[in-house]
Design an enzyme around this catalytic site. Structure first.
Site, PDB file in Angstrom:
ATOM      1  N   ASN A  72      46.536  43.623  41.904  1.00 19.35           N
ATOM      2  CA  ASN A  72      45.634  44.366  41.027  1.00 19.35           C
ATOM      3  C   ASN A  72      45.179  43.470  39.878  1.00 19.35           C
ATOM      4  O   ASN A  72      45.932  42.617  39.382  1.00 19.35           O
ATOM      5  CB  ASN A  72      46.262  45.672  40.523  1.00 19.35           C
ATOM      6  CG  ASN A  72      47.590  45.505  39.841  1.00 19.35           C
ATOM      7  OD1 ASN A  72      48.338  44.584  40.111  1.00 19.35           O
ATOM      8  ND2 ASN A  72      47.899  46.408  38.925  1.00 19.35           N
ATOM      9  N   ILE A  73      43.912  43.660  39.509  1.00 22.03           N
ATOM     10  CA  ILE A  73      43.289  42.836  38.467  1.00 22.03           C
ATOM     11  C   ILE A  73      42.655  43.791  37.456  1.00 22.03           C
ATOM     12  O   ILE A  73      41.650  44.447  37.764  1.00 22.03           O
ATOM     13  CB  ILE A  73      42.230  41.894  39.076  1.00 22.03           C
ATOM     14  CG1 ILE A  73      42.854  41.010  40.162  1.00 22.03           C
ATOM     15  CG2 ILE A  73      41.566  41.038  37.980  1.00 22.03           C
ATOM     16  CD1 ILE A  73      41.849  40.232  41.017  1.00 22.03           C
ATOM     17  N   GLU A  74      43.279  43.889  36.287  1.00 22.79           N
ATOM     18  CA  GLU A  74      42.815  44.869  35.289  1.00 22.79           C
ATOM     19  C   GLU A  74      41.774  44.257  34.356  1.00 22.79           C
ATOM     20  O   GLU A  74      41.471  43.064  34.399  1.00 22.79           O
ATOM     21  CB  GLU A  74      44.023  45.413  34.522  1.00 22.79           C
ATOM     22  CG  GLU A  74      44.975  46.137  35.468  1.00 22.79           C
ATOM     23  CD  GLU A  74      46.085  46.889  34.771  1.00 22.79           C
ATOM     24  OE1 GLU A  74      46.359  46.619  33.584  1.00 22.79           O
ATOM     25  OE2 GLU A  74      46.684  47.763  35.443  1.00 22.79           O
ATOM     26  N   CYS A  77      42.084  47.325  42.430  1.00 28.07           N
ATOM     27  CA  CYS A  77      43.428  47.492  42.991  1.00 28.07           C
ATOM     28  C   CYS A  77      43.775  46.331  43.934  1.00 28.07           C
ATOM     29  O   CYS A  77      42.879  45.668  44.479  1.00 28.07           O
ATOM     30  CB  CYS A  77      43.528  48.785  43.790  1.00 28.07           C
ATOM     31  SG  CYS A  77      43.410  50.279  42.814  1.00 28.07           S
ATOM     32  N   GLU A 108      44.840  46.466  46.933  1.00 31.78           N
ATOM     33  CA  GLU A 108      44.336  46.688  48.287  1.00 31.78           C
ATOM     34  C   GLU A 108      42.894  46.207  48.427  1.00 31.78           C
ATOM     35  O   GLU A 108      42.512  45.562  49.403  1.00 31.78           O
ATOM     36  CB  GLU A 108      44.375  48.182  48.643  1.00 31.78           C
ATOM     37  CG  GLU A 108      45.765  48.791  48.668  1.00 31.78           C
ATOM     38  CD  GLU A 108      46.208  49.364  47.336  1.00 31.78           C
ATOM     39  OE1 GLU A 108      45.929  48.747  46.282  1.00 31.78           O
ATOM     40  OE2 GLU A 108      46.843  50.414  47.340  1.00 31.78           O
ATOM     41  N   CYS A 156      45.062  54.379  46.079  1.00 32.48           N
ATOM     42  CA  CYS A 156      44.233  55.365  45.375  1.00 32.48           C
ATOM     43  C   CYS A 156      43.111  55.833  46.314  1.00 32.48           C
ATOM     44  O   CYS A 156      42.879  55.252  47.391  1.00 32.48           O
ATOM     45  CB  CYS A 156      43.655  54.767  44.093  1.00 32.48           C
ATOM     46  SG  CYS A 156      42.272  53.641  44.372  1.00 32.48           S
ATOM     47  N   CYS A 207      40.488  53.126  47.266  1.00 29.41           N
ATOM     48  CA  CYS A 207      40.978  52.156  48.268  1.00 29.41           C
ATOM     49  C   CYS A 207      41.047  52.795  49.650  1.00 29.41           C
ATOM     50  O   CYS A 207      40.734  52.148  50.656  1.00 29.41           O
ATOM     51  CB  CYS A 207      42.340  51.618  47.863  1.00 29.41           C
ATOM     52  SG  CYS A 207      42.254  50.509  46.448  1.00 29.41           S
TER      53      CYS A 207
END
Ligand code: THU
Length: 135
Positions: free
Chosen positions: A44-46, A55, A57, A90, A93
């Site tokens: 995940n990359i915020e 996310c 995925e 989620c 995804c």
């Protein structure tokens, strides 16, 4: 490429989790997507603006799609928080999976450790999904 063992996908997803960029939630997630020609790892990359967050995925899927993969067998997702529940994909995804995968055969493996994981099929976690054939 021969099918990888589910456990091997889980091991790789756990290793991908270490790459997580999650300074806002602190919730690290890793994914390992098995495609016809190889595996694709994602985390995940915020983002400070929150909504651009990607996310684990989708990171894995978009890497694979860019490389030309269109045939997917399984994804392992590794994530666990304070309550130690599994990190289920989620809704966004799940919809991305629905675009590229056969819901009856695509496996979604949610993992807390190499010895603690659950196996589902996309159809179970996204029933009555909308897909390209729906158009
Ligand atoms: N997240 C994932 O990467 N995959 C999941 O399956 C659930 C949620 C990420 C998004 C965000 O960076 C953090 O987990 C908390 O929601």
């Amino acid at each position: 490429m021969r099918d990888l063992e589910d456990r091997e996908l889980v091991r790789l997803a756990i290793s991908a989790r270490e790459k997580s960029y999650s300074p806002y939630s602190g919730f690290k997630v890793g994914a390992c997507l098995e495609a016809a020609n190889g595996v694709y790892l994602g985390c995940n990359i915020e983002n400070a603006a929150y909504s651009p967050t990607n996310c684990a995925e989708r990171t894995a899927f978009f890497k694979a799609i860019y490389e030309g993969e269109r045939d997917f067998r399984a994804i392992a997702v590794a994530g666990w928080g304070s309550e130690s529940g599994y990190a289920y994909p989620c809704g966004v995804c799940r919809q991305v999976m629905m675009e590229f995968c056969d819901p009856k055969t695509f496996k979604v493996i949610v993992a807390k450790s190499e010895d603690d994981y659950k196996i589902h099929y996309l159809e179970e976690i996204l029933p009555y999904g909308f897909c390209p054939k729906s158009l």
